[in-house]
Design a protein around this motif. Structure first.
Motif, PDB file in Angstrom:
ATOM      1  N   ALA A  21       0.688  -1.281   0.008  1.00  0.00           N
ATOM      2  CA  ALA A  21       0.081   0.056  -0.148  1.00  0.00           C
ATOM      3  C   ALA A  21       0.973   1.331   0.111  1.00  0.00           C
ATOM      4  N   VAL A  22       2.064   1.317   0.736  1.00  0.00           N
ATOM      5  CA  VAL A  22       2.858   2.289   0.721  1.00  0.00           C
ATOM      6  C   VAL A  22       3.632   2.500  -0.678  1.00  0.00           C
ATOM      7  N   MET A  23       3.879   1.389  -1.312  1.00  0.00           N
ATOM      8  CA  MET A  23       4.446   1.548  -2.469  1.00  0.00           C
ATOM      9  C   MET A  23       3.401   2.098  -3.616  1.00  0.00           C
ATOM     10  N   LEU A  24       2.259   1.987  -3.562  1.00  0.00           N
ATOM     11  CA  LEU A  24       1.104   2.441  -4.240  1.00  0.00           C
ATOM     12  C   LEU A  24       1.076   4.055  -4.301  1.00  0.00           C
ATOM     13  N   VAL A  25       1.004   4.377  -2.732  1.00  0.00           N
ATOM     14  CA  VAL A  25       0.871   5.647  -2.361  1.00  0.00           C
ATOM     15  C   VAL A  25       2.236   6.702  -2.993  1.00  0.00           C
ATOM     16  N   LEU A  26       3.115   5.874  -2.620  1.00  0.00           N
ATOM     17  CA  LEU A  26       4.536   6.747  -3.315  1.00  0.00           C
ATOM     18  C   LEU A  26       4.496   6.708  -4.932  1.00  0.00           C
ATOM     19  N   ALA A  27       3.816   5.755  -5.464  1.00  0.00           N
ATOM     20  CA  ALA A  27       4.010   5.843  -6.881  1.00  0.00           C
ATOM     21  C   ALA A  27       2.876   6.797  -7.507  1.00  0.00           C
ATOM     22  N   GLY A  28       1.983   7.216  -6.652  1.00  0.00           N
ATOM     23  CA  GLY A  28       0.919   8.207  -7.088  1.00  0.00           C
ATOM     24  C   GLY A  28      -0.279   7.293  -7.553  1.00  0.00           C
ATOM     25  N   LYS A  29      -0.261   6.128  -7.215  1.00  0.00           N
ATOM     26  CA  LYS A  29      -1.402   5.307  -7.734  1.00  0.00           C
ATOM     27  C   LYS A  29      -2.479   5.284  -6.787  1.00  0.00           C
ATOM     28  N   ALA A  30      -2.230   5.685  -5.634  1.00  0.00           N
ATOM     29  CA  ALA A  30      -3.002   5.500  -4.610  1.00  0.00           C
ATOM     30  C   ALA A  30      -3.112   6.671  -3.495  1.00  0.00           C
ATOM     31  N   SER A  31      -3.984   6.874  -2.919  1.00  0.00           N
ATOM     32  CA  SER A  31      -3.879   8.176  -1.622  1.00  0.00           C
ATOM     33  C   SER A  31      -4.330   7.311  -0.530  1.00  0.00           C
ATOM     34  N   THR A  32      -3.948   7.788   0.600  1.00  0.00           N
ATOM     35  CA  THR A  32      -4.223   7.200   1.960  1.00  0.00           C
ATOM     36  C   THR A  32      -5.575   7.905   2.446  1.00  0.00           C
ATOM     37  N   VAL A  33      -6.367   7.025   3.004  1.00  0.00           N
ATOM     38  CA  VAL A  33      -7.881   7.514   3.179  1.00  0.00           C
ATOM     39  C   VAL A  33      -7.729   7.539   4.733  1.00  0.00           C
ATOM     40  N   ALA A  34      -7.428   6.364   5.470  1.00  0.00           N
ATOM     41  CA  ALA A  34      -6.950   6.307   6.915  1.00  0.00           C
ATOM     42  C   ALA A  34      -6.004   5.438   7.058  1.00  0.00           C
ATOM     43  N   GLY A  35      -5.298   6.152   8.287  1.00  0.00           N
ATOM     44  CA  GLY A  35      -3.928   5.528   8.871  1.00  0.00           C
ATOM     45  C   GLY A  35      -4.414   4.598   9.973  1.00  0.00           C
ATOM     46  N   ASN A  36      -3.503   3.744  10.541  1.00  0.00           N
ATOM     47  CA  ASN A  36      -3.719   2.850  11.488  1.00  0.00           C
ATOM     48  C   ASN A  36      -2.779   3.360  12.959  1.00  0.00           C
ATOM     49  N   GLY A  37      -2.229   4.494  12.870  1.00  0.00           N
ATOM     50  CA  GLY A  37      -1.474   5.122  13.992  1.00  0.00           C
ATOM     51  C   GLY A  37      -0.298   4.807  13.895  1.00  0.00           C
ATOM     52  N   ALA A  38       0.323   3.961  13.168  1.00  0.00           N
ATOM     53  CA  ALA A  38       1.727   3.582  12.976  1.00  0.00           C
ATOM     54  C   ALA A  38       2.663   4.422  12.032  1.00  0.00           C
ATOM     55  N   GLN A  39       3.911   4.397  12.441  1.00  0.00           N
ATOM     56  CA  GLN A  39       4.627   5.463  11.371  1.00  0.00           C
ATOM     57  C   GLN A  39       5.727   4.376  10.770  1.00  0.00           C
ATOM     58  N   LEU A  40       5.938   4.890   9.311  1.00  0.00           N
ATOM     59  CA  LEU A  40       7.097   4.184   8.838  1.00  0.00           C
ATOM     60  C   LEU A  40       8.014   5.072   8.595  1.00  0.00           C
ATOM     61  N   HIS A  41       9.381   4.549   8.905  1.00  0.00           N
ATOM     62  CA  HIS A  41      10.406   5.327   8.614  1.00  0.00           C
ATOM     63  C   HIS A  41      11.746   4.995   7.583  1.00  0.00           C
ATOM     64  N   SER A  42      12.059   5.819   6.828  1.00  0.00           N
ATOM     65  CA  SER A  42      13.098   5.740   5.757  1.00  0.00           C
ATOM     66  C   SER A  42      14.227   6.562   6.051  1.00  0.00           C
ATOM     67  N   ARG A  43      15.154   6.362   5.448  1.00  0.00           N
ATOM     68  CA  ARG A  43      16.309   7.279   5.704  1.00  0.00           C
ATOM     69  C   ARG A  43      16.112   8.857   5.847  1.00  0.00           C
TER      70      ARG A  43
END
Length: 171
Positions: A21-43
């Motif tokens: 799902a994150v890959m779809l959002v980053l590629a611009g193919k989808a947008s986040t409607v609701a989050g689950n409260g967790a955060q994902l970290h990259s560099r």
């Protein structure tokens, strides 16, 4: 972690991994409607983990039939014996195959081991038994399937309207 995917029409399409799902959002193919409260970290980036994503373009999904397998029948009937109402884990052909019965949704139920052995290859009328429901092919949409497999309360607002719509069509 799992993420619900909604079509551009807000119809539930399926469940995918949060990573996908994150890959779809980053590629611009989808947008986040609701989050689950967790955060994902990259560099260089911090993202809220999506619980529900919405596709930016509409995807046409063909109507698919649900194949009759042991697993799909157990899911449909909730592991409940059609004859006694107790826990059931075997398939039973209402009209036995030895008597010309077919392996189709309108002839298969779930039975417990005891009831399946008592019924054997006999007809229900021979035993004086009746089914408490009518047999027919399931008419489940993806929202119903998602609700059965993944019981996530955060997704109810997205799946419930589609389930109600499907029940009205089937009723």
């Amino acid at each position: 972690m799992k993420t619900l995917v909604l079509n551009a029409s807000y119809e539930p399409l399926g469940v995918i991994s949060t990573r996908r799902a994150v890959m779809l959002v980053l590629a611009g193919k989808a947008s986040t409607v609701a989050g689950n409260g967790a955060q994902l970290h990259s560099r260089s980036l911090v993202l809220d983990a999506p619980s529900v994503v919405l596709l930016n373009q509409f995807i046409k999904v063909p109507h698919r039939r649900i194949p009759l397998t042991r697993k799909s029948a157990l899911e449909r009937y909730g592991h409940v014996c059609a004859y006694c109402g107790k826990y059931g884990d075997t398939l039973d052909h209402v009209i036995p195959r030895a008597r010309g019965g077919t392996h189709t949704w309108d002839n298969v139920v779930i039975a417990c081991f005891r009831c399946n052995n008592v019924k054997s290859d006999r007809l229900l009328t021979e035993l004086g038994w009746k089914l408490p429901f009518e047999l027919k092919e399931p008419h489940l949409n993806m929202a119903s399937l998602i609700s059965m497999r993944w019981n996530d309360p955060n997704w109810e607002e997205f799946t419930e309207p589609w389930r109600r719509h499907e029940l009205q069509l089937a009723g």
